[in-house]
Design an enzyme around this catalytic site. Structure first.
Site, PDB file in Angstrom:
ATOM      1  N   LYS A  34      62.046  16.843 -68.638  1.00  0.00           N
ATOM      2  CA  LYS A  34      62.962  16.794 -69.787  1.00  0.00           C
ATOM      3  C   LYS A  34      62.748  17.972 -70.732  1.00  0.00           C
ATOM      4  N   THR A  36      60.337  18.164 -73.191  1.00  0.00           N
ATOM      5  CA  THR A  36      60.070  17.685 -74.553  1.00  0.00           C
ATOM      6  C   THR A  36      59.232  18.768 -75.249  1.00  0.00           C
ATOM      7  N   ILE A  60      63.568  11.134 -67.036  1.00  0.00           N
ATOM      8  CA  ILE A  60      63.315  10.094 -66.022  1.00  0.00           C
ATOM      9  C   ILE A  60      63.952   8.757 -66.395  1.00  0.00           C
ATOM     10  N   ALA A  82      55.503  12.507 -65.611  1.00  0.00           N
ATOM     11  CA  ALA A  82      56.290  12.528 -66.854  1.00  0.00           C
ATOM     12  C   ALA A  82      55.850  11.407 -67.789  1.00  0.00           C
ATOM     13  N   THR A 125      46.022   6.643 -66.391  1.00  0.00           N
ATOM     14  CA  THR A 125      44.925   7.095 -67.242  1.00  0.00           C
ATOM     15  C   THR A 125      43.824   6.038 -67.360  1.00  0.00           C
ATOM     16  N   ASP A 126      42.605   6.489 -67.618  1.00  0.00           N
ATOM     17  CA  ASP A 126      41.498   5.547 -67.851  1.00  0.00           C
ATOM     18  C   ASP A 126      41.711   4.735 -69.127  1.00  0.00           C
ATOM     19  N   GLU A 127      42.630   5.187 -70.008  1.00  0.00           N
ATOM     20  CA  GLU A 127      42.815   4.485 -71.286  1.00  0.00           C
ATOM     21  C   GLU A 127      43.394   3.090 -71.105  1.00  0.00           C
ATOM     22  N   TYR A 149      50.125   4.240 -76.813  1.00  0.00           N
ATOM     23  CA  TYR A 149      50.164   5.089 -75.617  1.00  0.00           C
ATOM     24  C   TYR A 149      49.562   4.353 -74.426  1.00  0.00           C
ATOM     25  N   ALA A 151      48.983   1.201 -73.982  1.00  0.00           N
ATOM     26  CA  ALA A 151      49.743   0.000 -73.607  1.00  0.00           C
ATOM     27  C   ALA A 151      50.973   0.386 -72.789  1.00  0.00           C
ATOM     28  N   LYS A 153      51.268   3.023 -70.878  1.00  0.00           N
ATOM     29  CA  LYS A 153      50.821   3.439 -69.535  1.00  0.00           C
ATOM     30  C   LYS A 153      50.452   2.200 -68.711  1.00  0.00           C
ATOM     31  N   ARG A 213      33.931  10.627 -74.193  1.00  0.00           N
ATOM     32  CA  ARG A 213      35.005  10.801 -73.215  1.00  0.00           C
ATOM     33  C   ARG A 213      34.393  11.384 -71.943  1.00  0.00           C
ATOM     34  N   ASP A 271      38.990   8.281 -89.418  1.00  0.00           N
ATOM     35  CA  ASP A 271      39.075   7.995 -87.988  1.00  0.00           C
ATOM     36  C   ASP A 271      40.499   7.664 -87.541  1.00  0.00           C
TER      37      ASP A 271
HETATM   38  P1  NAD Z   1      51.824  16.722 -71.136  1.00  0.00           P
HETATM   39  O1  NAD Z   1      52.144  16.055 -72.415  1.00  0.00           O
HETATM   40  O2  NAD Z   1      51.189  18.062 -71.126  1.00  0.00           O
HETATM   41  O3  NAD Z   1      53.147  16.839 -70.249  1.00  0.00           O
HETATM   42  C1  NAD Z   1      54.071  15.787 -70.117  1.00  0.00           C
HETATM   43  C2  NAD Z   1      55.301  16.359 -69.416  1.00  0.00           C
HETATM   44  O4  NAD Z   1      56.235  15.300 -69.210  1.00  0.00           O
HETATM   45  C3  NAD Z   1      56.023  17.437 -70.241  1.00  0.00           C
HETATM   46  O5  NAD Z   1      56.368  18.520 -69.413  1.00  0.00           O
HETATM   47  C4  NAD Z   1      57.258  16.717 -70.750  1.00  0.00           C
HETATM   48  O6  NAD Z   1      58.356  17.584 -70.982  1.00  0.00           O
HETATM   49  C5  NAD Z   1      57.527  15.746 -69.625  1.00  0.00           C
HETATM   50  N1  NAD Z   1      58.315  14.576 -70.047  1.00  0.00           N
HETATM   51  C6  NAD Z   1      58.073  13.780 -71.128  1.00  0.00           C
HETATM   52  N2  NAD Z   1      59.023  12.822 -71.201  1.00  0.00           N
HETATM   53  C7  NAD Z   1      59.847  13.004 -70.129  1.00  0.00           C
HETATM   54  C8  NAD Z   1      60.991  12.327 -69.655  1.00  0.00           C
HETATM   55  N3  NAD Z   1      61.511  11.268 -70.304  1.00  0.00           N
HETATM   56  N4  NAD Z   1      61.590  12.768 -68.526  1.00  0.00           N
HETATM   57  C9  NAD Z   1      61.101  13.858 -67.875  1.00  0.00           C
HETATM   58  N5  NAD Z   1      60.020  14.551 -68.292  1.00  0.00           N
HETATM   59  C10 NAD Z   1      59.407  14.120 -69.397  1.00  0.00           C
HETATM   60  O7  NAD Z   1      50.944  15.663 -70.314  1.00  0.00           O
HETATM   61  P2  NAD Z   1      49.668  15.836 -69.377  1.00  0.00           P
HETATM   62  O8  NAD Z   1      48.467  15.854 -70.219  1.00  0.00           O
HETATM   63  O9  NAD Z   1      49.929  16.896 -68.393  1.00  0.00           O
HETATM   64  O10 NAD Z   1      49.702  14.411 -68.645  1.00  0.00           O
HETATM   65  C11 NAD Z   1      50.449  14.232 -67.448  1.00  0.00           C
HETATM   66  C12 NAD Z   1      50.257  12.810 -66.957  1.00  0.00           C
HETATM   67  O11 NAD Z   1      48.865  12.579 -66.744  1.00  0.00           O
HETATM   68  C13 NAD Z   1      50.713  11.750 -67.962  1.00  0.00           C
HETATM   69  O12 NAD Z   1      51.323  10.705 -67.242  1.00  0.00           O
HETATM   70  C14 NAD Z   1      49.416  11.268 -68.611  1.00  0.00           C
HETATM   71  O13 NAD Z   1      49.532   9.927 -69.029  1.00  0.00           O
HETATM   72  C15 NAD Z   1      48.448  11.418 -67.460  1.00  0.00           C
HETATM   73  N6  NAD Z   1      47.033  11.668 -67.851  1.00  0.00           N
HETATM   74  C16 NAD Z   1      46.714  12.675 -68.724  1.00  0.00           C
HETATM   75  C17 NAD Z   1      45.374  12.924 -69.012  1.00  0.00           C
HETATM   76  C18 NAD Z   1      44.946  14.015 -69.975  1.00  0.00           C
HETATM   77  O14 NAD Z   1      43.769  14.050 -70.358  1.00  0.00           O
HETATM   78  N7  NAD Z   1      45.809  14.933 -70.361  1.00  0.00           N
HETATM   79  C19 NAD Z   1      44.377  12.141 -68.411  1.00  0.00           C
HETATM   80  C20 NAD Z   1      44.758  11.111 -67.538  1.00  0.00           C
HETATM   81  C21 NAD Z   1      46.089  10.900 -67.251  1.00  0.00           C
HETATM   82  O1  DAU Z   2      41.376   9.547 -71.193  1.00  0.00           O
HETATM   83  C1  DAU Z   2      42.573  10.085 -70.708  1.00  0.00           C
HETATM   84  C2  DAU Z   2      43.467  10.410 -71.870  1.00  0.00           C
HETATM   85  O2  DAU Z   2      42.871  11.525 -72.529  1.00  0.00           O
HETATM   86  C3  DAU Z   2      44.900  10.719 -71.493  1.00  0.00           C
HETATM   87  O3  DAU Z   2      45.480   9.581 -70.931  1.00  0.00           O
HETATM   88  C4  DAU Z   2      45.702  11.172 -72.707  1.00  0.00           C
HETATM   89  O4  DAU Z   2      46.996  11.569 -72.331  1.00  0.00           O
HETATM   90  C5  DAU Z   2      44.989  12.339 -73.358  1.00  0.00           C
HETATM   91  O5  DAU Z   2      45.650  12.697 -74.555  1.00  0.00           O
HETATM   92  C6  DAU Z   2      43.539  11.977 -73.663  1.00  0.00           C
HETATM   93  O6  DAU Z   2      43.460  10.985 -74.708  1.00  0.00           O
HETATM   94  P1  DAU Z   2      42.384  11.086 -75.880  1.00  0.00           P
HETATM   95  O7  DAU Z   2      42.869  10.319 -77.036  1.00  0.00           O
HETATM   96  O8  DAU Z   2      41.026  10.760 -75.372  1.00  0.00           O
HETATM   97  O9  DAU Z   2      42.452  12.682 -76.118  1.00  0.00           O
HETATM   98  P2  DAU Z   2      42.444  13.538 -77.458  1.00  0.00           P
HETATM   99  O10 DAU Z   2      42.266  14.954 -77.037  1.00  0.00           O
HETATM  100  O11 DAU Z   2      43.548  13.196 -78.367  1.00  0.00           O
HETATM  101  O12 DAU Z   2      41.079  13.055 -78.127  1.00  0.00           O
HETATM  102  C7  DAU Z   2      39.845  13.182 -77.457  1.00  0.00           C
HETATM  103  C8  DAU Z   2      38.772  12.632 -78.392  1.00  0.00           C
HETATM  104  O13 DAU Z   2      38.669  13.521 -79.514  1.00  0.00           O
HETATM  105  C9  DAU Z   2      39.106  11.280 -78.959  1.00  0.00           C
HETATM  106  O14 DAU Z   2      37.915  10.514 -79.096  1.00  0.00           O
HETATM  107  C10 DAU Z   2      39.680  11.587 -80.336  1.00  0.00           C
HETATM  108  C11 DAU Z   2      38.940  12.850 -80.743  1.00  0.00           C
HETATM  109  N1  DAU Z   2      39.719  13.763 -81.611  1.00  0.00           N
HETATM  110  C12 DAU Z   2      40.933  14.179 -81.183  1.00  0.00           C
HETATM  111  C13 DAU Z   2      41.706  15.014 -81.959  1.00  0.00           C
HETATM  112  C14 DAU Z   2      43.078  15.471 -81.484  1.00  0.00           C
HETATM  113  C15 DAU Z   2      39.197  14.190 -82.836  1.00  0.00           C
HETATM  114  O15 DAU Z   2      38.067  13.826 -83.200  1.00  0.00           O
HETATM  115  N2  DAU Z   2      39.968  15.009 -83.611  1.00  0.00           N
HETATM  116  C16 DAU Z   2      41.212  15.429 -83.236  1.00  0.00           C
HETATM  117  O16 DAU Z   2      41.855  16.167 -84.004  1.00  0.00           O
END
Ligand code: NAD
Ligand code: DAU
Length: 343
Positions: A34, A36, A60, A82, A125-127, A149, A151, A153, A213, A271
């Site tokens: 999409k 975004t 999607i 996505a 995701t592990d979340e 988020y 919930a 997933k 993490r 926090d």
């Molecule tokens: P991201 O936010 O970098 O990318 C998400 C992508 O999805 C973007 O390109 C966005 O344009 C697209 N998108 C969003 N809504 C859409 C829609 N309605 N239709 C089509 N495309 C859409 O995300 P990421 O960090 O690359 O995560 C990818 C996947 O992996 C997600 O499902 C996330 O839950 C999962 N995941 C992420 C992490 C992490 O640490 N980043 C860890 C575990 C799982």
């Molecule tokens: O565990 C997998 C998940 O990891 C994915 O499913 C999510 O898409 C991805 O965003 C990520 O989630 P987190 O919440 O763990 O990631 P984030 O980078 O936002 O935060 C990582 C840790 O750092 C978390 O304990 C919150 C903390 N944090 C984050 C930010 C953005 C801070 O302390 N300060 C901040 O500004």
């Protein structure tokens, strides 16, 4: 498998997966995204001239466009990345999380089933498990998601399960841990803190910074998804973690050390509500398929820091406009309060 639709392929992990799959195999890859705020065609610049790669802009949750794309490209496999992915944004405004993560995944499953696709892989995701004080989550553990988020997933995971049980679809699911690497949108802690520190700006660490993490390098995550996509059993879920548990404060200190920046940039701020204290995964099941992460955390983080240092062209243009609005909503008050209290 011949024609794979990668939804969310213009995002962080999706684009790494696309680059990885084009390197490893002869498949045609159709990215469906999409675009975004988190989607970015710059993430796919290195493959844009590859004849086996094609980009389709679409949502999607939009059944017609999904159906047309599946038909027009004779898609036999969907890999669903996505999603709306940022926990803090899901607290500020959860609507899009429900629409994309829950309803969008359902539309993909339903249209994929209708089109008779051979495989559906869901990236989760592990979340979804919630927080664990000691030990590590197994795939059979109860889902106790704590943020909107997480919930959403968990809802998508359940829908994938339902399409397997009800319709016999060949689904697989991976639950990945915190992923880091190049091309990650600079709202997640690693790219956010690296790019802020490069500009000598304060790093807002939530609470005491003692949350844990499990860190996974993005190419290892892509390889884990590939292994499960090819060898995972239908209907099964596989944990994909990095076996790199670190406290947030230690990750932050390491980033500062790698950049030769002072620890005085750290600000302990208010926090995140409902903040999960610790994530940890038991990945025995994925290891049995022959997958293991290949990168150590310290080396991969050093490479990642170097990538952001060398690729300002990529992140500077992101950190403008709507990004700054989000920054203000999420951090302005927190940082002001931390400043008043002496950080
Ligand atoms: P991201 O936010 O970098 O990318 C998400 C992508 O999805 C973007 O390109 C966005 O344009 C697209 N998108 C969003 N809504 C859409 C829609 N309605 N239709 C089509 N495309 C859409 O995300 P990421 O960090 O690359 O995560 C990818 C996947 O992996 C997600 O499902 C996330 O839950 C999962 N995941 C992420 C992490 C992490 O640490 N980043 C860890 C575990 C799982
Ligand atoms: O565990 C997998 C998940 O990891 C994915 O499913 C999510 O898409 C991805 O965003 C990520 O989630 P987190 O919440 O763990 O990631 P984030 O980078 O936002 O935060 C990582 C840790 O750092 C978390 O304990 C919150 C903390 N944090 C984050 C930010 C953005 C801070 O302390 N300060 C901040 O500004």
């Amino acid at each position: 498998m011949k024609n794979i639709m990668v939804t969310g392929g213009a995002g962080f992990i999706g684009s790494a997966f696309v680059r990885y799959m084009l390197r490893q195999y002869d498949y045609n890859i159709i990215v469906f995204d999409k675009l975004t705020y988190a989607g970015n065609l710059d993430n796919l610049l290195t493959v844009q001239d590859e004849p086996r790669y094609k980009f389709v802009r679409g949502d999607i949750a939009d059944r017609e466009t999904v159906r047309r794309t599946l038909e027009a490209n004779a898609i036999d496999t969907i890999v669903n990345f996505a999603a709306e992915t940022h926990v803090d944004r899901s607290i500020l405004d959860p609507d899009a999380f429900l629409k994309t993560n829950v309803f969008g995944t359902y539309v993909l499953l339903d249209e994929g089933h209708r089109a008779g696709i051979a495989r559906f892989h869901h990236v989760s995701t592990d979340e979804v498990y919630g927080s664990i004080p000691v030990g590590a989550f197994k795939e059979t553990d109860t889902l106790e998601p704590n943020s909107p988020y997480a919930a959403s997933k968990a809802g998508s995971d359940m829908m994938v399960r339902a399409y397997h049980v009800t319709h016999g679809m060949h689904t697989t699911t991976t639950r990945g841990s915190n992923t880091f690497g190049p091309y990650q949108y600079p709202e997640k802690i690693a790219p956010f803190f690296i790019t802020e520190a490069l500009d000598d700006r304060p790093l807002p660490l939530y609470g005491d910074g003692m949350q844990v993490r499990d860190w996974l390098y993005v190419d290892d995550h892509a390889a884990g998804i590939d292994r499960v996509l090819h060898d995972g059993l239908p209907g099964e879920v596989y944990n994909v973690g990095g076996d790199n548990e670190r406290h947030n404060i230690d990750v932050t200190r390491l980033i500062l050390k790698l950049l030769s920046k002072p620890e005085s940039l750290i600000r302990h701020v208010e926090d995140r509500p409902g903040h999960d204290r610790r994530y940890a995964l038991d990945c025995t099941k994925a290891h049995r398929l022959g997958w293991k992460p290949q990168h150590t955390f310290e080396e991969a983080l050093a490479e990642t820091v170097e990538w952001y240092r060398r690729n300002e062209w990529w992140w500077r243009k992101i950190k403008t406009g709507a990004y700054l609005e989000y920054y203000k909503a999420q951090y302005a008050q927190r940082l002001a309060k931390a400043g008043a209290a002496g950080g």
